[in-house]
Design a protein around this motif. Sequence first.
Motif, PDB file in Angstrom:
ATOM      1  N   ALA A  32       0.834  -1.211   0.000  1.00 37.78           N
ATOM      2  CA  ALA A  32       0.000   0.000   0.000  1.00 37.78           C
ATOM      3  C   ALA A  32       0.866   1.258   0.000  1.00 37.78           C
ATOM      4  CB  ALA A  32      -0.944  -0.002   1.202  1.00 37.78           C
ATOM      5  N   THR A  33       2.002   1.211   0.671  1.00 39.34           N
ATOM      6  CA  THR A  33       2.910   2.370   0.681  1.00 39.34           C
ATOM      7  C   THR A  33       3.426   2.656  -0.718  1.00 39.34           C
ATOM      8  OG1 THR A  33       3.555   1.888   2.955  1.00 39.34           O
ATOM      9  CG2 THR A  33       5.034   3.307   1.677  1.00 39.34           C
ATOM     10  N   PHE A  34       3.774   1.596  -1.443  1.00 33.33           N
ATOM     11  CA  PHE A  34       4.226   1.789  -2.821  1.00 33.33           C
ATOM     12  C   PHE A  34       3.132   2.465  -3.636  1.00 33.33           C
ATOM     13  CE2 PHE A  34       4.496   0.722  -7.269  1.00 33.33           C
ATOM     14  CZ  PHE A  34       5.826   0.966  -7.562  1.00 33.33           C
ATOM     15  N   TYR A  35       1.930   1.893  -3.597  1.00 30.57           N
ATOM     16  CA  TYR A  35       0.836   2.390  -4.433  1.00 30.57           C
ATOM     17  C   TYR A  35       0.276   3.729  -3.958  1.00 30.57           C
ATOM     18  CZ  TYR A  35       0.992  -1.772  -7.269  1.00 30.57           C
ATOM     19  OH  TYR A  35       1.403  -2.757  -8.128  1.00 30.57           O
ATOM     20  N   ARG A  36       0.561   4.114  -2.733  1.00 25.82           N
ATOM     21  CA  ARG A  36       0.188   5.443  -2.261  1.00 25.82           C
ATOM     22  C   ARG A  36       1.055   6.509  -2.956  1.00 25.82           C
ATOM     23  NH1 ARG A  36       1.438   5.081   3.034  1.00 25.82           N
ATOM     24  NH2 ARG A  36      -0.227   3.573   3.281  1.00 25.82           N
ATOM     25  N   ASN A  37       2.258   6.118  -3.341  1.00 29.87           N
ATOM     26  CA  ASN A  37       3.208   7.057  -3.934  1.00 29.87           C
ATOM     27  C   ASN A  37       3.380   6.910  -5.447  1.00 29.87           C
ATOM     28  OD1 ASN A  37       4.483   8.482  -1.509  1.00 29.87           O
ATOM     29  ND2 ASN A  37       4.496   6.329  -0.909  1.00 29.87           N
ATOM     30  N   PHE A  38       3.197   5.684  -5.947  1.00 30.31           N
ATOM     31  CA  PHE A  38       3.464   5.415  -7.354  1.00 30.31           C
ATOM     32  C   PHE A  38       2.413   4.478  -7.926  1.00 30.31           C
ATOM     33  CE2 PHE A  38       7.597   5.924  -5.198  1.00 30.31           C
ATOM     34  CZ  PHE A  38       8.054   7.063  -5.851  1.00 30.31           C
ATOM     35  N   ASP A  39       2.166   4.597  -9.217  1.00 30.00           N
ATOM     36  CA  ASP A  39       1.248   3.679  -9.886  1.00 30.00           C
ATOM     37  C   ASP A  39       1.975   2.470 -10.460  1.00 30.00           C
ATOM     38  OD1 ASP A  39      -1.013   5.235  -9.402  1.00 30.00           O
ATOM     39  OD2 ASP A  39      -0.680   6.432 -11.209  1.00 30.00           O
ATOM     40  N   MET A  40       3.223   2.686 -10.894  1.00 31.81           N
ATOM     41  CA  MET A  40       3.999   1.606 -11.517  1.00 31.81           C
ATOM     42  C   MET A  40       5.489   1.890 -11.297  1.00 31.81           C
ATOM     43  SD  MET A  40       3.535   2.706 -15.526  1.00 31.81           S
ATOM     44  CE  MET A  40       1.784   2.859 -15.435  1.00 31.81           C
ATOM     45  N   LEU A  41       6.312   0.909 -11.611  1.00 29.08           N
ATOM     46  CA  LEU A  41       7.750   1.042 -11.373  1.00 29.08           C
ATOM     47  C   LEU A  41       8.358   2.191 -12.169  1.00 29.08           C
ATOM     48  CD1 LEU A  41       8.808  -2.711 -11.229  1.00 29.08           C
ATOM     49  CD2 LEU A  41       8.582  -1.103  -9.327  1.00 29.08           C
ATOM     50  N   GLU A  42       7.883   2.430 -13.383  1.00 30.86           N
ATOM     51  CA  GLU A  42       8.402   3.527 -14.192  1.00 30.86           C
ATOM     52  C   GLU A  42       8.215   4.871 -13.484  1.00 30.86           C
ATOM     53  OE1 GLU A  42       6.543   1.063 -15.366  1.00 30.86           O
ATOM     54  OE2 GLU A  42       7.622   0.222 -17.084  1.00 30.86           O
ATOM     55  N   ASP A  43       7.169   4.988 -12.679  1.00 32.72           N
ATOM     56  CA  ASP A  43       6.920   6.228 -11.947  1.00 32.72           C
ATOM     57  C   ASP A  43       8.029   6.516 -10.929  1.00 32.72           C
ATOM     58  OD1 ASP A  43       4.577   6.627 -13.354  1.00 32.72           O
ATOM     59  OD2 ASP A  43       3.310   5.732 -11.793  1.00 32.72           O
ATOM     60  N   VAL A  44       8.625   5.479 -10.396  1.00 23.58           N
ATOM     61  CA  VAL A  44       9.748   5.656  -9.469  1.00 23.58           C
ATOM     62  C   VAL A  44      10.913   6.299 -10.224  1.00 23.58           C
ATOM     63  CG1 VAL A  44      11.372   4.491  -7.925  1.00 23.58           C
ATOM     64  CG2 VAL A  44       9.004   3.649  -8.120  1.00 23.58           C
ATOM     65  N   LEU A  45      11.164   5.806 -11.429  1.00 32.29           N
ATOM     66  CA  LEU A  45      12.241   6.369 -12.249  1.00 32.29           C
ATOM     67  C   LEU A  45      11.918   7.803 -12.665  1.00 32.29           C
ATOM     68  CD1 LEU A  45      12.998   3.268 -14.501  1.00 32.29           C
ATOM     69  CD2 LEU A  45      14.233   4.022 -12.453  1.00 32.29           C
ATOM     70  N   ARG A  46      10.671   8.074 -13.010  1.00 30.80           N
ATOM     71  CA  ARG A  46      10.264   9.440 -13.384  1.00 30.80           C
ATOM     72  C   ARG A  46      10.456  10.397 -12.211  1.00 30.80           C
ATOM     73  NH1 ARG A  46       6.126   6.453 -15.626  1.00 30.80           N
ATOM     74  NH2 ARG A  46       6.282   6.327 -17.877  1.00 30.80           N
ATOM     75  N   TRP A  47      10.055   9.962 -11.035  1.00 34.11           N
ATOM     76  CA  TRP A  47      10.190  10.781  -9.832  1.00 34.11           C
ATOM     77  C   TRP A  47      11.656  11.145  -9.611  1.00 34.11           C
ATOM     78  CZ3 TRP A  47      12.819   8.912  -5.441  1.00 34.11           C
ATOM     79  CH2 TRP A  47      12.791   9.754  -4.327  1.00 34.11           C
ATOM     80  N   ARG A  48      12.544  10.154  -9.707  1.00 28.33           N
ATOM     81  CA  ARG A  48      13.967  10.414  -9.479  1.00 28.33           C
ATOM     82  C   ARG A  48      14.551  11.289 -10.589  1.00 28.33           C
ATOM     83  NH1 ARG A  48      17.484  12.343  -6.648  1.00 28.33           N
ATOM     84  NH2 ARG A  48      19.575  11.560  -6.912  1.00 28.33           N
ATOM     85  N   ALA A  49      14.157  11.041 -11.826  1.00 24.74           N
ATOM     86  CA  ALA A  49      14.644  11.864 -12.941  1.00 24.74           C
ATOM     87  C   ALA A  49      14.206  13.316 -12.749  1.00 24.74           C
ATOM     88  CB  ALA A  49      14.138  11.320 -14.270  1.00 24.74           C
ATOM     89  N   ASP A  50      12.981  13.539 -12.318  1.00 27.03           N
ATOM     90  CA  ASP A  50      12.503  14.899 -12.057  1.00 27.03           C
ATOM     91  C   ASP A  50      13.334  15.568 -10.964  1.00 27.03           C
ATOM     92  OD1 ASP A  50      10.521  14.693 -13.983  1.00 27.03           O
ATOM     93  OD2 ASP A  50       8.918  14.250 -12.535  1.00 27.03           O
ATOM     94  N   GLN A  51      13.661  14.828  -9.919  1.00 26.78           N
ATOM     95  CA  GLN A  51      14.508  15.369  -8.847  1.00 26.78           C
ATOM     96  C   GLN A  51      15.875  15.772  -9.380  1.00 26.78           C
ATOM     97  OE1 GLN A  51      14.711  12.260  -5.867  1.00 26.78           O
ATOM     98  NE2 GLN A  51      13.535  13.561  -4.459  1.00 26.78           N
ATOM     99  N   VAL A  52      16.464  14.900 -10.174  1.00 24.22           N
ATOM    100  CA  VAL A  52      17.801  15.157 -10.718  1.00 24.22           C
ATOM    101  C   VAL A  52      17.777  16.370 -11.649  1.00 24.22           C
ATOM    102  CG1 VAL A  52      19.622  14.223 -12.212  1.00 24.22           C
ATOM    103  CG2 VAL A  52      18.637  12.812 -10.398  1.00 24.22           C
ATOM    104  N   VAL A  53      16.750  16.496 -12.464  1.00 24.23           N
ATOM    105  CA  VAL A  53      16.644  17.654 -13.361  1.00 24.23           C
ATOM    106  C   VAL A  53      16.515  18.940 -12.545  1.00 24.23           C
ATOM    107  CG1 VAL A  53      15.178  18.773 -15.098  1.00 24.23           C
ATOM    108  CG2 VAL A  53      15.834  16.384 -15.376  1.00 24.23           C
ATOM    109  N   GLU A  54      15.782  18.913 -11.447  1.00 23.58           N
ATOM    110  CA  GLU A  54      15.682  20.092 -10.570  1.00 23.58           C
ATOM    111  C   GLU A  54      17.060  20.458 -10.014  1.00 23.58           C
ATOM    112  OE1 GLU A  54      13.240  22.223  -9.960  1.00 23.58           O
ATOM    113  OE2 GLU A  54      11.854  21.127 -11.241  1.00 23.58           O
ATOM    114  N   GLN A  55      17.826  19.460  -9.585  1.00 23.31           N
ATOM    115  CA  GLN A  55      19.177  19.701  -9.086  1.00 23.31           C
ATOM    116  C   GLN A  55      20.073  20.251 -10.190  1.00 23.31           C
ATOM    117  OE1 GLN A  55      20.193  15.788  -7.670  1.00 23.31           O
ATOM    118  NE2 GLN A  55      19.091  16.037  -5.736  1.00 23.31           N
TER     119      GLN A  55
END
Length: 175
Positions: A32-55
């Motif tokens: 449930a913790t995973f699905y509260r934050n992400f819909d699929m595994l690719e979303d984890v990668l998108r989230w991290r890529a967005d963070q890196v682009v902000e940095q």
Amino acid sequence: MIYEALTKLIDHQSFGSIKVSQVVEEAQIGRATFYRNFDMLEDVLRWRADQVVEQLVIYVAEYRLSQTGSSTVSVLKPVLRFFYLHSSIVELLIAANQIDILQKALQAKLEQATPKSSLSDLPSEYLKYGPVIRSSVAVHILAHWIKGGKKEAPDELADSLREMAIQLSGLGMLF
């Protein structure tokens, strides 16, 4: 925790074979913790890529401010410097065969920053292609450079690529 778990799993198996159940087990969290934050595994990668682009945006802005004596500042140098030090996301996206995630994150950030008025003799409707071109070229250069082991120094590579682009555009060979 979720990103770290996914990173560990990609070190040992292909991204396409990884299941959410493996990620939550590795991260020691509930499904449930995973699905509260992400819909699929690719979303984890998108989230991290967005963070890196902000940095990256912050890094490039600080670099530009430090270049007080220069009238034009190449963006490629700070981008390559940044990813020389922070290449793990690119390496992970390459391993996952998901490099387009970084390209889309960078393109979205460039679209936010692109002026809406014409910068040259081009009609304004063509400006929308600028972020696509810049993000695609930058990400593919990064991927190629990182796959090759980052053998060239960031500034050396930036200078060489800039010279190559000038020569190719002068010959009408860029496109």
